[in-house]
Design a protein around this motif. Structure first.
Motif: not given
Length: 120
Positions: A73-100
């Motif tokens: 929260n201090a850095k206004n950041s979000v992370y996604l650690q992805m392990n054991s990746l599979k070919p079906e995980d292939t995609a464009v990944y988008y960050c989303n945030a609900d912001i006021k």
């Protein structure tokens, strides 16, 4: 004005790992929920993982046990650690945030997307 910028995407072999980062920038804003979505060619955009300020998380069944979402929260950041990746995980990944922003209403913001390709 608020912008979300993702980073960390790339090419990885099946079974490998990747860590995505997303940072919100701007002024006079506060963030509620944050999350990651992904979209593969010809498919609908789907929720991968979400996290709220209190730490509660939600994952798509397809990634549960392999992916971990976290936030700073201090850095206004979000992370996604992805392990054991599979070919079906292939995609464009988008960050989303609900912001006021300021005294405005809460609304959703999207990052530009980062490509994740899982292939040997």
């Amino acid at each position: 004005q608020v912008q979300l910028v993702e980073s960390g995407g790339g090419l990885v072999q099946p079974g490998g790992s990747l860590r995505l980062s997303c940072a919100a920038s701007g002024s006079m804003f506060s963030i509620n929920a944050m999350g990651w979505y992904r979209q593969a060619p010809g498919k609908e955009r789907e929720l991968v993982a979400a996290i709220i300020g209190g730490g509660s998380t939600n994952y798509a069944d397809s990634v549960k046990g392999r992916f971990t979402i976290s936030r700073d929260n201090a850095k206004n950041s979000v992370y996604l650690q992805m392990n054991s990746l599979k070919p079906e995980d292939t995609a464009v990944y988008y960050c989303n945030a609900d912001i006021k922003v300021g005294w405005g209403n809460l609304r959703g913001y999207w990052g530009q997307g980062t490509q994740v390709t899982v292939s040997s």
